[in-house]
Design a protein around this motif. Structure first.
Motif, PDB file in Angstrom:
ATOM      1  N   ALA A  71       0.845  -1.203   0.000  1.00 32.70           N
ATOM      2  CA  ALA A  71       0.000   0.000   0.000  1.00 32.70           C
ATOM      3  C   ALA A  71       0.878   1.250   0.000  1.00 32.70           C
ATOM      4  CB  ALA A  71      -0.922  -0.014   1.221  1.00 32.70           C
ATOM      5  N   PRO A  72       0.363   2.360  -0.534  1.00 35.96           N
ATOM      6  CA  PRO A  72       1.166   3.581  -0.667  1.00 35.96           C
ATOM      7  C   PRO A  72       1.721   4.143   0.639  1.00 35.96           C
ATOM      8  CG  PRO A  72      -0.881   3.768  -1.916  1.00 35.96           C
ATOM      9  CD  PRO A  72      -0.958   2.497  -1.131  1.00 35.96           C
ATOM     10  N   HIS A  73       1.075   3.890   1.749  1.00 31.42           N
ATOM     11  CA  HIS A  73       1.560   4.454   3.015  1.00 31.42           C
ATOM     12  C   HIS A  73       2.643   3.603   3.678  1.00 31.42           C
ATOM     13  CE1 HIS A  73      -1.855   1.830   3.944  1.00 31.42           C
ATOM     14  NE2 HIS A  73      -1.238   1.568   5.075  1.00 31.42           N
ATOM     15  N   ILE A  74       2.934   2.446   3.123  1.00 28.92           N
ATOM     16  CA  ILE A  74       3.953   1.571   3.700  1.00 28.92           C
ATOM     17  C   ILE A  74       5.360   2.138   3.489  1.00 28.92           C
ATOM     18  CG2 ILE A  74       5.030  -0.715   3.544  1.00 28.92           C
ATOM     19  CD1 ILE A  74       2.370  -0.892   4.905  1.00 28.92           C
ATOM     20  N   ALA A  75       5.678   2.559   2.283  1.00 34.60           N
ATOM     21  CA  ALA A  75       7.038   3.032   1.989  1.00 34.60           C
ATOM     22  C   ALA A  75       7.435   4.241   2.846  1.00 34.60           C
ATOM     23  CB  ALA A  75       7.191   3.338   0.506  1.00 34.60           C
ATOM     24  N   PRO A  76       6.583   5.263   2.993  1.00 35.31           N
ATOM     25  CA  PRO A  76       6.984   6.380   3.862  1.00 35.31           C
ATOM     26  C   PRO A  76       7.219   5.952   5.311  1.00 35.31           C
ATOM     27  CG  PRO A  76       5.124   7.022   2.502  1.00 35.31           C
ATOM     28  CD  PRO A  76       5.325   5.546   2.306  1.00 35.31           C
ATOM     29  N   TRP A  77       6.397   5.040   5.823  1.00 35.33           N
ATOM     30  CA  TRP A  77       6.596   4.548   7.190  1.00 35.33           C
ATOM     31  C   TRP A  77       7.917   3.795   7.304  1.00 35.33           C
ATOM     32  CZ3 TRP A  77       6.651   4.536  12.066  1.00 35.33           C
ATOM     33  CH2 TRP A  77       6.865   3.381  12.805  1.00 35.33           C
ATOM     34  N   ARG A  78       8.203   2.932   6.348  1.00 32.05           N
ATOM     35  CA  ARG A  78       9.456   2.172   6.402  1.00 32.05           C
ATOM     36  C   ARG A  78      10.672   3.089   6.325  1.00 32.05           C
ATOM     37  NH1 ARG A  78       7.909  -3.131   2.779  1.00 32.05           N
ATOM     38  NH2 ARG A  78       6.662  -4.136   4.404  1.00 32.05           N
ATOM     39  N   GLU A  79      10.594   4.104   5.504  1.00 26.47           N
ATOM     40  CA  GLU A  79      11.697   5.067   5.392  1.00 26.47           C
ATOM     41  C   GLU A  79      11.879   5.834   6.698  1.00 26.47           C
ATOM     42  OE1 GLU A  79      14.961   6.796   3.861  1.00 26.47           O
ATOM     43  OE2 GLU A  79      13.818   5.184   2.939  1.00 26.47           O
ATOM     44  N   ALA A  80      10.784   6.286   7.285  1.00 28.58           N
ATOM     45  CA  ALA A  80      10.865   7.000   8.568  1.00 28.58           C
ATOM     46  C   ALA A  80      11.424   6.089   9.652  1.00 28.58           C
ATOM     47  CB  ALA A  80       9.488   7.527   8.969  1.00 28.58           C
ATOM     48  N   ALA A  81      10.948   4.845   9.705  1.00 31.50           N
ATOM     49  CA  ALA A  81      11.427   3.910  10.720  1.00 31.50           C
ATOM     50  C   ALA A  81      12.931   3.690  10.588  1.00 31.50           C
ATOM     51  CB  ALA A  81      10.673   2.587  10.608  1.00 31.50           C
ATOM     52  N   LYS A  82      13.385   3.552   9.369  1.00 27.05           N
ATOM     53  CA  LYS A  82      14.814   3.361   9.125  1.00 27.05           C
ATOM     54  C   LYS A  82      15.613   4.565   9.619  1.00 27.05           C
ATOM     55  CE  LYS A  82      17.795   2.213   5.221  1.00 27.05           C
ATOM     56  NZ  LYS A  82      17.790   1.989   3.768  1.00 27.05           N
ATOM     57  N   LYS A  83      15.155   5.757   9.280  1.00 28.12           N
ATOM     58  CA  LYS A  83      15.850   6.977   9.700  1.00 28.12           C
ATOM     59  C   LYS A  83      15.826   7.165  11.216  1.00 28.12           C
ATOM     60  CE  LYS A  83      15.236   9.572   5.461  1.00 28.12           C
ATOM     61  NZ  LYS A  83      14.556  10.689   4.802  1.00 28.12           N
ATOM     62  N   LEU A  84      14.797   6.630  11.874  1.00 29.61           N
ATOM     63  CA  LEU A  84      14.658   6.783  13.321  1.00 29.61           C
ATOM     64  C   LEU A  84      15.340   5.658  14.097  1.00 29.61           C
ATOM     65  CD1 LEU A  84      11.001   8.060  13.261  1.00 29.61           C
ATOM     66  CD2 LEU A  84      13.021   9.380  13.951  1.00 29.61           C
ATOM     67  N   GLY A  85      16.097   4.840  13.395  1.00 26.91           N
ATOM     68  CA  GLY A  85      16.938   3.860  14.071  1.00 26.91           C
ATOM     69  C   GLY A  85      16.352   2.478  14.248  1.00 26.91           C
ATOM     70  N   LEU A  86      15.403   2.086  13.400  1.00 25.63           N
ATOM     71  CA  LEU A  86      14.827   0.747  13.514  1.00 25.63           C
ATOM     72  C   LEU A  86      15.946  -0.281  13.679  1.00 25.63           C
ATOM     73  CD1 LEU A  86      12.360  -1.139  13.374  1.00 25.63           C
ATOM     74  CD2 LEU A  86      12.719  -1.221  10.894  1.00 25.63           C
ATOM     75  N   MET A  87      15.871  -1.047  14.745  1.00 25.82           N
ATOM     76  CA  MET A  87      16.916  -2.014  15.074  1.00 25.82           C
ATOM     77  C   MET A  87      16.527  -3.450  14.739  1.00 25.82           C
ATOM     78  SD  MET A  87      17.694  -0.203  18.757  1.00 25.82           S
ATOM     79  CE  MET A  87      18.268  -1.676  19.510  1.00 25.82           C
ATOM     80  N   GLU A  88      15.225  -3.729  14.790  1.00 25.52           N
ATOM     81  CA  GLU A  88      14.770  -5.106  14.575  1.00 25.52           C
ATOM     82  C   GLU A  88      13.318  -5.084  14.129  1.00 25.52           C
ATOM     83  OE1 GLU A  88      14.708  -9.304  17.097  1.00 25.52           O
ATOM     84  OE2 GLU A  88      14.936  -7.419  18.182  1.00 25.52           O
ATOM     85  N   ARG A  89      12.983  -6.023  13.246  1.00 26.21           N
ATOM     86  CA  ARG A  89      11.605  -6.188  12.793  1.00 26.21           C
ATOM     87  C   ARG A  89      11.332  -7.674  12.669  1.00 26.21           C
ATOM     88  NH1 ARG A  89       9.186  -7.147   7.781  1.00 26.21           N
ATOM     89  NH2 ARG A  89       7.063  -6.368   7.621  1.00 26.21           N
ATOM     90  N   VAL A  90      10.289  -8.146  13.323  1.00 23.64           N
ATOM     91  CA  VAL A  90       9.865  -9.542  13.218  1.00 23.64           C
ATOM     92  C   VAL A  90       8.401  -9.533  12.805  1.00 23.64           C
ATOM     93  CG1 VAL A  90       9.490 -11.693  14.467  1.00 23.64           C
ATOM     94  CG2 VAL A  90      11.525 -10.305  14.947  1.00 23.64           C
ATOM     95  N   PHE A  91       8.065 -10.290  11.779  1.00 22.49           N
ATOM     96  CA  PHE A  91       6.741 -10.286  11.176  1.00 22.49           C
ATOM     97  C   PHE A  91       6.336 -11.737  10.930  1.00 22.49           C
ATOM     98  CE2 PHE A  91       4.043 -10.327   7.445  1.00 22.49           C
ATOM     99  CZ  PHE A  91       3.256  -9.195   7.548  1.00 22.49           C
TER     100      PHE A  91
END
Length: 102
Positions: A71-91
């Protein structure tokens, strides 16, 4: 009962970045709830593990999950999360056939 998909995931951020994460998370969650056909989409910060955000999702089927992931809102969230220091993601996604109250 029609098959549904349950998703449980978590993201881990540096605890000191959470104030900056929350506004982006709010935008993402609101868009998901309004656009992606989710039956339920819940997000919570772990009270005992600062920086950990837990997600639980219920979607009507795997095609709804696939659509949500692009969905279109996924990419901006992922980019923001990366810039804010996302350390781990489990899905983790599960196909389920029904539910019961316990």
């Amino acid at each position: 009962m029609k098959e549904t998909v349950a998703v449980f995931d978590f993201l881990r951020f540096p605890p000191e970045s959470m104030d900056a994460v929350r506004p982006h998370l709010k935008i993402f969650v609101d868009a998901t709830r309004n656009q992606d056909g989710c039956i339920a989409y819940d997000v919570a910060e772990d009270l005992f593990d600062p920086g950990l955000i837990r997600f639980s999702e219920l979607l009507p089927d795997n095609s709804a999950l696939d659509a949500h992931l692009v969905a279109p809102h996924i990419a901006p969230w992922r980019e923001a999360a990366k810039k804010l220091g996302l350390m781990e993601r489990v899905f983790t996604a599960y196909d389920i056939q029904g539910a019961r109250s316990v």
